[in-house]
Design an enzyme around this catalytic site. Structure first.
Site, PDB file in Angstrom:
ATOM      1  CE1 TYR A  73     -10.859 100.084  28.219  1.00 39.04           C
ATOM      2  CE2 TYR A  73     -12.764 101.389  27.559  1.00 39.04           C
ATOM      3  CZ  TYR A  73     -11.618 100.910  28.656  1.00 39.04           C
ATOM      4  OH  TYR A  73     -11.347 101.083  29.672  1.00 39.04           O
TER       5      TYR A  73
ATOM      6  CE  LYS B 258       4.456 100.955  18.346  1.00 43.67           C
ATOM      7  NZ  LYS B 258       6.548 102.006  17.932  1.00 43.67           N
TER       8      LYS B 258
ATOM      9  CG  ASP C 176       6.953 105.357  19.674  1.00 38.29           C
ATOM     10  OD1 ASP C 176       6.520 105.306  18.651  1.00 38.29           O
ATOM     11  OD2 ASP C 176       7.618 103.710  19.460  1.00 38.29           O
TER      12      ASP C 176
END
Ligand code: NAP
Length: 398
Positions: A147, A214, A263
């Site tokens: 962002y 992640k 994930d």
């Protein structure tokens, strides 16, 4: 007498008996869903001894027509000055000017939390067998990561310059025909987001906060987000919360703060949804998670959202869908998203009684199969009603 909401020196929202709350009706179907939602919000407030002095402010097409500007300074000022506001969906102007009005408001007011509660309402058609097991609140970082919008287009002089710098200074051999994006994740941005999630979890007696990241691949951004989260628990919340690393998953009577890779999280929110409660995550992960989870509870058309700065007290609550221009003015679409955003706003200002009343009435209306077209087409034996009729049915059940 109507008055502004303010923030006390010790960071507590001061809500007068009749707060002035600015609203943006919204473009497209905003003309349908906002009056419908407002009808329910006003009725529920009144029932519990509250009242709102709504103040219309302009943005989007309506603002452009009347003032020549997509986001007039007065509108930003009204949100800044009154702290809390609500908005319908806005058309994203194509070509030049503001990238997105929603993003502009978030950036100007530094609304660093994108708050997305996700739960199932009885009767709502869902693609999974046990949607009732989904009851999560996502705290998505709203100002950095992707962002922050730091990107260079492939082939430009700037991209070439940066590639050259990266090669010379770091020995990074990046293909010359690459576009480049920079992804900042800071201690400040991460900690304030995770702090807000923990404080929310404690206030609402939630059982855990999961830091979704992640970090196995991006150690110094995503992995650092996780690490700073655990540091924060130790430094600021050790009397009431504990990190998984420090308790081996046995938090006793404290709030458990754990972490999960993005994930795997996307798998597990589907297979073991009851293991997730409050989620704190970086921007892009949060984007995927919010929409995937909303779909799981059948709520893409009724998912609420809020953008909040818990330090300054600013909050803009908003419908999460777009303007659906093909349905504009037809009194057809589901007002649930902006209505539930209003519920979130009522909770935020401490009107839990009115918020709970709306949720109960909405649940009852849907359970009786009185629904707008979007749900009717997925339900057997539904009674399809107009947007305004749906709102009236909810009011009847308050
Ligand atoms: P959209 O307006 O969200 O509409 C996509 C589809 O979602 C609609 O065709 C409709 O599905 C369904 N839908 C949307 N609102 C609904 C409601 N209230 N009740 C029931 N179903 C609803 O997305 P879009 O067509 O991609 O975007 C249109 C404009 O909105 C663009 O200018 C975009 O930039 C803007 N936008 C604004 C926001 C925001 O202000 N927060 C967010 C996203 C997009 P069916 O056709 O299947 O019935």
């Amino acid at each position: 007498m109507a008055d502004k909401i303010s923030m006390s020196a010790d960071g507590v929202l001061q809500v007068p008996a009749e707060p002035i709350i600015p609203f943006i009706e919204g473009d497209g179907t905003g003309v349908d869903i906002w009056p419908a939602a407002r009808l329910v919000l006003d009725a529920a407030a009144l029932k519990h001894g509250h009242s709102v002095a709504w103040k219309e402010v302009l943005a989007g097409e309506k603002a452009f027509k009347e003032t020549g500007e997509w986001l007039p300074a007065e509108t930003v000022e009204a949100f800044r000055d009154h702290l809390i506001g609500i908005k319908g969906p806005l058309t994203t102007p194509i070509g030049g000017g503001i990238r997105s009005l929603n993003v502009a408001l978030r950036q100007i007011l530094d609304l660093y939390v994108c708050l997305r509660p996700v739960r199932w309402f009885e009767g709502v058609p869902s693609p999974v067998r046990h949607p009732e097991k989904v009851d999560m609140v996502i705290f998505r970082e709203n100002t950095e990561d992707v962002y922050a919008g730091l990107e260079l287009q492939e082939g430009t002089e700037d991209a070439k310059k940066l590639l050259e710098f990266l090669r010379e200074s770091f020995g990074w051999q990046i293909r010359p025909d690459s576009g480049i994006g920079v992804k900042p994740v800071s201690i400040t941005g991460s900690k304030r987001l995770i702090r807000a999630a923990i404080e929310y979890a404690l206030k609402h007696r939630r059982k855990s906060v999961t830091l979704v990241h992640k970090g196995n691949i991006q150690k110094y951004t995503e992995g650092a987000f996780r690490g700073w989260g655990y540091d924060l628990v130790r430094d600021e919340f050790s009397d009431v919360a504990v990190g998984w690393e420090d308790c081996g998953g046995e938090p006793a009577d404290k709030l458990l703060v754990k972490d999960a890779i993005a994930d795997i999280t996307l798998q597990q929110v589907l297979t073991r949804p009851d293991e997730f409660d409050v989620i704190a995550t970086t921007n892009l992960n949060g984007d995927y998670l919010s929409d995937a989870l909303a779909a799981q509870v059948g709520g893409i058309g009724i998912a609420p959202g809020g953008n909040v700065n818990y330090v300054t007290g600013h909050g803009v609550f908003e419908a999460t869908h777009g303007t659906a221009p093909k349905y504009a003015g037809q009194d057809k679409v589901n007002p649930g998203s902006v209505l539930l955003s209003g519920v979130l706003m009522f909770e935020h200002i401490g009107w839990q009684d009115a918020a709970d009343g709306i949720v109960r009435a909405l649940e009852q209306t849907i359970a009786e199969k009185i629904v707008t077209y979007d749900f009717a087409r997925l339900m057997e034996g539904a009674r399809q009603v107009r947007c305004s009729e749906f709102a009236a049915a909810v009011v009847d059940r308050l």
